[in-house]
Write an enzyme that holds these catalytic residues in place. Structure first.
Site, PDB file in Angstrom:
ATOM      1  N   LYS A   1       0.857  -1.190   0.000  1.00  0.00           N
ATOM      2  CA  LYS A   1       0.000   0.000   0.000  1.00  0.00           C
ATOM      3  C   LYS A   1       0.885   1.229   0.000  1.00  0.00           C
ATOM      4  O   LYS A   1       2.016   1.180   0.510  1.00  0.00           O
ATOM      5  CB  LYS A   1      -0.891   0.030   1.254  1.00  0.00           C
ATOM      6  CG  LYS A   1      -2.103   0.917   1.114  1.00  0.00           C
ATOM      7  CD  LYS A   1      -3.196   0.245   0.327  1.00  0.00           C
ATOM      8  CE  LYS A   1      -4.430   1.096   0.187  1.00  0.00           C
ATOM      9  NZ  LYS A   1      -5.532   0.299  -0.373  1.00  0.00           N
TER      10      LYS A   1
HETATM   11  P1  NAD Z   1     -12.801   8.340  -3.303  1.00  0.00           P
HETATM   12  O1  NAD Z   1     -11.792   9.355  -2.916  1.00  0.00           O
HETATM   13  O2  NAD Z   1     -13.155   8.157  -4.732  1.00  0.00           O
HETATM   14  O3  NAD Z   1     -14.188   8.604  -2.537  1.00  0.00           O
HETATM   15  C1  NAD Z   1     -14.304   8.772  -1.165  1.00  0.00           C
HETATM   16  C2  NAD Z   1     -15.613   9.524  -0.944  1.00  0.00           C
HETATM   17  O4  NAD Z   1     -15.911   9.536   0.449  1.00  0.00           O
HETATM   18  C3  NAD Z   1     -15.538  10.980  -1.401  1.00  0.00           C
HETATM   19  O5  NAD Z   1     -16.701  11.275  -2.137  1.00  0.00           O
HETATM   20  C4  NAD Z   1     -15.441  11.758  -0.097  1.00  0.00           C
HETATM   21  O6  NAD Z   1     -16.018  13.040  -0.195  1.00  0.00           O
HETATM   22  C5  NAD Z   1     -16.220  10.861   0.854  1.00  0.00           C
HETATM   23  N1  NAD Z   1     -15.818  11.003   2.247  1.00  0.00           N
HETATM   24  C6  NAD Z   1     -14.573  11.001   2.759  1.00  0.00           C
HETATM   25  N2  NAD Z   1     -14.613  11.116   4.106  1.00  0.00           N
HETATM   26  C7  NAD Z   1     -15.916  11.186   4.438  1.00  0.00           C
HETATM   27  C8  NAD Z   1     -16.611  11.283   5.669  1.00  0.00           C
HETATM   28  N3  NAD Z   1     -15.964  11.363   6.819  1.00  0.00           N
HETATM   29  N4  NAD Z   1     -17.964  11.318   5.635  1.00  0.00           N
HETATM   30  C9  NAD Z   1     -18.627  11.219   4.469  1.00  0.00           C
HETATM   31  N5  NAD Z   1     -18.019  11.110   3.273  1.00  0.00           N
HETATM   32  C10 NAD Z   1     -16.692  11.096   3.266  1.00  0.00           C
HETATM   33  O7  NAD Z   1     -12.300   6.969  -2.651  1.00  0.00           O
HETATM   34  P2  NAD Z   1     -12.664   5.491  -3.088  1.00  0.00           P
HETATM   35  O8  NAD Z   1     -11.665   5.040  -4.076  1.00  0.00           O
HETATM   36  O9  NAD Z   1     -14.129   5.424  -3.389  1.00  0.00           O
HETATM   37  O10 NAD Z   1     -12.328   4.707  -1.732  1.00  0.00           O
HETATM   38  C11 NAD Z   1     -13.252   4.664  -0.652  1.00  0.00           C
HETATM   39  C12 NAD Z   1     -12.849   3.543   0.294  1.00  0.00           C
HETATM   40  O11 NAD Z   1     -12.810   2.310  -0.428  1.00  0.00           O
HETATM   41  C13 NAD Z   1     -11.463   3.680   0.933  1.00  0.00           C
HETATM   42  O12 NAD Z   1     -11.503   3.108   2.216  1.00  0.00           O
HETATM   43  C14 NAD Z   1     -10.595   2.841   0.033  1.00  0.00           C
HETATM   44  O13 NAD Z   1      -9.418   2.386   0.695  1.00  0.00           O
HETATM   45  C15 NAD Z   1     -11.541   1.710  -0.285  1.00  0.00           C
HETATM   46  N6  NAD Z   1     -11.207   0.964  -1.507  1.00  0.00           N
HETATM   47  C16 NAD Z   1     -11.122   1.568  -2.716  1.00  0.00           C
HETATM   48  C17 NAD Z   1     -10.847   0.826  -3.860  1.00  0.00           C
HETATM   49  C18 NAD Z   1     -10.828   1.429  -5.240  1.00  0.00           C
HETATM   50  O14 NAD Z   1     -10.731   0.662  -6.225  1.00  0.00           O
HETATM   51  N7  NAD Z   1     -10.942   2.744  -5.401  1.00  0.00           N
HETATM   52  C19 NAD Z   1     -10.624  -0.562  -3.743  1.00  0.00           C
HETATM   53  C20 NAD Z   1     -10.727  -1.156  -2.487  1.00  0.00           C
HETATM   54  C21 NAD Z   1     -11.030  -0.375  -1.379  1.00  0.00           C
END
Ligand code: NAD
Length: 457
Positions: free
Chosen positions: A92
């Site tokens: 990571k």
């Molecule tokens: P992203 O940055 O695209 O989206 C995150 C969203 O959450 C944003 O819209 C942000 O405004 C919102 N947010 C952040 N903090 C917040 C809070 N306290 N309250 C409400 N909304 C909040 O990120 P993502 O890629 O969608 O990732 C989200 C989660 O999924 C993370 O934990 C990440 O590690 C996990 N994840 C992502 C992927 C991927 O392929 N992108 C894969 C596995 C896991």
């Protein structure tokens, strides 16, 4: 969570400790000249385990990133890849930065500089370490990383496989952007297919139609999960919790309209499709059947676990439920589909992309027309034999398989197989596996241990 599961695994002395610790973490502090002065950025890339190579895991851009978090997330990647039986170790990365404070041109400079640091220290290549998007990063960041690598190592024919989650035009694969959200949908469908499992959460029917859902975070993962669940499975998204506020609509929120509004205005304020209120984590306790935290770690803690009204929590984010909250929720009979399974869709499709880059041939290229011809021949033969016309509604059968069809089908298969392993242990373990998470960790730890045993350790 590791400790709760490892005691159910039969490991030689010392191996549990070896599997648990993070192998290496590289810390970099680099400067970029922007806005007329030098800015220093801090970044990390951790390799938790290299029992398989390359190590795989996202890079996040976040203001509150730190080494502990990166190492914990790298560990989660090891277990996630092991549970899904992907041939990767766990890694990571993170850069401490608020991406919203910088323009695209500035972000490109910063990302390219970070990529140079990773490359120079052997934390980036198709054989050793392959990043992907995560919070705060997108396919654009991945393309800049791939391009930086390609320029530095022009002789490496597998240069594009040094990173996944690239745009399709830049060596990516169809369906990668939607993959994590799509995987959340497939995970939920599979859970609901198992009568005894859904029964534990008090659901009678296999169908998801009409169930209500609260979702936190409408980013890449949250948006795609909410879109597919509402548009294809009839789930009613009654609350969306975002950084800029909460949207509620008892009749179901139009996710596409909300996302368009968010992208246009940067906020939920002014959205006409629901009732808007100020940012409030209390909305996680809104009445619903299913809660999907899809934003960041630690959303559900011992502070609010008692108030959660959902019967099922699907961990679309990484680590959204703390250890203390996990115990409270289990006690209350709330079922959790754990992160290492629920959000594995991203890394599964990343695996497909990596294989596509290494094989230098798009999926389906050799078979598509052949398949089409064979299917048409069969349809024509049936028409001749029966004297009836092949039904138009089945015409999809006549088309050869496209990349997106293959990707979705492959993802569904990997998700179903992993769920099968988890539920078997959960239900047949004589109560030794308290929940799906413990079962998932036990399977993953055994997989990693098996790799060590295979080389005689
Ligand atoms: P992203 O940055 O695209 O989206 C995150 C969203 O959450 C944003 O819209 C942000 O405004 C919102 N947010 C952040 N903090 C917040 C809070 N306290 N309250 C409400 N909304 C909040 O990120 P993502 O890629 O969608 O990732 C989200 C989660 O999924 C993370 O934990 C990440 O590690 C996990 N994840 C992502 C992927 C991927 O392929 N992108 C894969 C596995 C896991």
């Amino acid at each position: 969570m590791f400790d709760a599961a490892v005691c159910q695994c039969d490991l030689p002395e010392g191996l549990a400790e070896k599997i648990k610790v993070c192998n290496a973490t590289y810390v970099t502090r680099f400067g970029v000249r922007l806005r007329g002065r030098m800015h220093t950025f801090t970044g990390w890339r951790s390799v938790h385990s290299s029992h398989n190579r390359p190590a795989k895991g996202g890079i996040r851009f976040a203001q509150d990133a730190d080494q502990d978090e990166v190492e914990a997330l790298a560990a989660l990647m090891t277990y996630k890849c092991a549970l899904m039986r992907l041939p990767f170790g766990g890694s990571k990365g993170a850069l401490r930065i608020d991406p919203s404070e910088w323009s695209e041109v500035e972000l490109e400079k910063i990302t390219r500089r970070f990529a140079q640091e990773l490359l120079a220290h052997e934390f980036l290549s198709s054989a050793s370490n392959v990043p992907a998007p995560d919070m705060g990063t997108t396919e654009l960041n991945m393309m800049w990383i791939a391009d930086e690598y390609r320029r530095s190592r022009p002789q490496d024919v597998n240069a594009l496989a040094c990173v996944t989650g690239k745009p399709v035009g830049g060596g990516g694969i169809e369906g990668r952007t939607e993959a994590t959200g799509r995987g959340v949908q497939f995970a939920m469908r599979e859970f609901f297919r198992h009568e005894s499992d859904r029964g534990r959460a008090g659901f009678r029917d296999e169908s998801l139609a009409g169930l209500t859902c609260v979702i936190q975070g409408l980013g890449n993962v949250g948006y795609h999960a909410a879109k597919f669940l509402s548009e294809e499975d009839g789930v009613k998204i009654v609350t969306v919790i975002e950084r800029t506020g909460v949207v509620r609509n008892a009749d179901g929120i139009d996710i596409e309209a909300l996302k368009t509004h968010l992208l246009k205005t940067g906020s939920v304020a002014g959205f006409a499709g629901g009732e808007i209120s100020a940012p409030d984590m209390g909305a996680l306790c809104d009445a619903c059947d299913i809660l999907i935290p899809a934003a960041a770690e630690g959303a559900i803690t011992s502070e609010n676990a008692d108030g959660i009204r959902a019967r099922l929590i699907v961990e679309a984010a990484n680590g959204p439920v703390t250890k203390a909250a996990d115990a409270i929720l289990r006690e209350r009979g709330v079922v959790i589909i754990p992160d290492l399974f629920a959000n594995a869709g991203g890394v599964v499709v990343s695996y497909f992309e990596w294989v596509k880059n290494l094989s230098h041939i798009p999926f389906g290229l050799m078979e598509r027309r052949l398949e089409e011809d064979e299917h048409r021949l069969l349809a024509r033969s049936l028409e001749q034999m029966t004297g009836r016309t092949f039904p138009v509604e089945n015409s999809r059968y006549l088309e050869g398989r496209s990349e997106i069809t293959l990707v979705r089908s492959g993802l569904d298969d990997v998700m179903r197989a992993a769920y099968h392993r988890m539920t078997t242990l959960w239900n047949a373990g004589n109560g030794r596996y308290a929940d799906l998470r413990t079962a998932a960790y036990a399977i993953a730890i055994d997989e990693v241990a098996e790799a060590y045993r295979a080389i005689g350790l």
